[in-house]
Design a protein around this motif. Structure first.
Motif, PDB file in Angstrom:
ATOM      1  N   THR A  78       0.767  -1.136   0.152  1.00 28.37           N
ATOM      2  CA  THR A  78       0.077   0.066  -0.109  1.00 28.37           C
ATOM      3  C   THR A  78       0.901   1.392   0.061  1.00 28.37           C
ATOM      4  OG1 THR A  78      -1.835  -1.170   1.271  1.00 28.37           O
ATOM      5  CG2 THR A  78      -1.886   1.272   1.183  1.00 28.37           C
ATOM      6  N   LEU A  79       0.506   2.250  -0.937  1.00 27.30           N
ATOM      7  CA  LEU A  79       1.328   3.490  -0.891  1.00 27.30           C
ATOM      8  C   LEU A  79       0.122   4.419  -0.076  1.00 27.30           C
ATOM      9  CD1 LEU A  79       3.388   5.400  -2.120  1.00 27.30           C
ATOM     10  CD2 LEU A  79       1.591   6.023  -3.951  1.00 27.30           C
ATOM     11  N   LEU A  80       1.023   5.325   0.792  1.00 28.97           N
ATOM     12  CA  LEU A  80       0.029   6.239   1.437  1.00 28.97           C
ATOM     13  C   LEU A  80       0.448   7.624   1.213  1.00 28.97           C
ATOM     14  CD1 LEU A  80       0.461   4.094   4.915  1.00 28.97           C
ATOM     15  CD2 LEU A  80      -1.775   4.133   3.442  1.00 28.97           C
ATOM     16  N   MET A  81      -0.704   8.328   1.619  1.00 26.82           N
ATOM     17  CA  MET A  81      -0.188   9.982   1.495  1.00 26.82           C
ATOM     18  C   MET A  81      -1.006  10.727   2.751  1.00 26.82           C
ATOM     19  SD  MET A  81       0.442  12.621  -1.347  1.00 26.82           S
ATOM     20  CE  MET A  81      -1.106  12.933  -1.819  1.00 26.82           C
ATOM     21  N   GLN A  82      -0.289  11.119   3.612  1.00 27.40           N
ATOM     22  CA  GLN A  82      -1.001  11.919   4.732  1.00 27.40           C
ATOM     23  C   GLN A  82      -0.897  13.370   4.283  1.00 27.40           C
ATOM     24  OE1 GLN A  82      -2.349  10.651   7.693  1.00 27.40           O
ATOM     25  NE2 GLN A  82      -3.053  12.944   7.924  1.00 27.40           N
ATOM     26  N   MET A  83      -2.310  13.964   4.357  1.00 27.47           N
ATOM     27  CA  MET A  83      -2.328  15.428   4.166  1.00 27.47           C
ATOM     28  C   MET A  83      -2.727  16.052   5.272  1.00 27.47           C
ATOM     29  SD  MET A  83      -4.019  14.832   0.047  1.00 27.47           S
ATOM     30  CE  MET A  83      -5.505  14.175   0.776  1.00 27.47           C
ATOM     31  N   ASN A  84      -1.903  16.924   5.421  1.00 25.17           N
ATOM     32  CA  ASN A  84      -2.459  17.891   6.824  1.00 25.17           C
ATOM     33  C   ASN A  84      -2.623  19.358   6.362  1.00 25.17           C
ATOM     34  OD1 ASN A  84      -2.141  15.586   8.480  1.00 25.17           O
ATOM     35  ND2 ASN A  84      -0.002  15.988   8.936  1.00 25.17           N
ATOM     36  N   THR A  85      -3.371  20.199   7.136  1.00 33.99           N
ATOM     37  CA  THR A  85      -3.469  21.435   7.061  1.00 33.99           C
ATOM     38  C   THR A  85      -3.725  21.735   5.327  1.00 33.99           C
ATOM     39  OG1 THR A  85      -1.489  21.849   8.342  1.00 33.99           O
ATOM     40  CG2 THR A  85      -2.341  23.901   7.466  1.00 33.99           C
ATOM     41  N   LEU A  86      -5.034  21.082   5.105  1.00 35.46           N
ATOM     42  CA  LEU A  86      -5.510  21.122   3.881  1.00 35.46           C
ATOM     43  C   LEU A  86      -5.930  22.548   3.534  1.00 35.46           C
ATOM     44  CD1 LEU A  86      -6.979  17.562   3.516  1.00 35.46           C
ATOM     45  CD2 LEU A  86      -5.536  18.355   1.882  1.00 35.46           C
TER      46      LEU A  86
END
Length: 124
Positions: A78-86
């Motif tokens: 699995t590839l992940l991407m955490q996106m904060n402060t959108l």
């Protein structure tokens, strides 16, 4: 062949966080690099982040540096991407992509496989 399926998109407010996932199946041993791209309405697809399998090096677009983090879970393919402060400008369809060469990971044309995308909408 390699199959990619994205998930985790949704509607959030500015300042919120989301985590995108990309499930990878098929001939995964042929993949040397993976990335995330996005495409907003009326705009071209643009690079967001990438990770090289051999050394784990990560690459980010300037617009997301410090806010987004790309990672991989090898055990789960699995590839992940955490996106904060959108931000509202992050609104786009996000695509997962896989590359068999990993020579240049920031250019969409080098990628061999693509998912169908997941919508991320950030409201103000």
């Amino acid at each position: 062949q390699v199959q990619l399926v994205e998930s985790g998109g949704g509607l959030v407010q500015a300042g919120d966080s989301l985590r995108l996932s990309c499930a990878v199946s098929g001939r995964t041993f042929t993949i040397l690099g993976m990335g995330w791209f996005r495409q907003a309405p009326g705009k071209e697809r643009e690079f967001v982040a990438a990770i090289r399998r051999a050394d784990g090096n990560r690459y980010y677009a300037d617009s997301v540096k410090g806010r987004f983090t790309i990672s991989r879970d090898n055990a789960k393919n699995t590839l992940l991407m955490q996106m904060n402060t959108l931000k509202t400008e992050d609104t786009a369809v996000y695509y997962c992509a896989a590359d068999r060469t990993a020579v240049t990971l920031t250019t969409s044309r080098v990628y061999d496989y693509w998912g169908k995308g997941t919508q991320v909408t950030v409201s103000s």
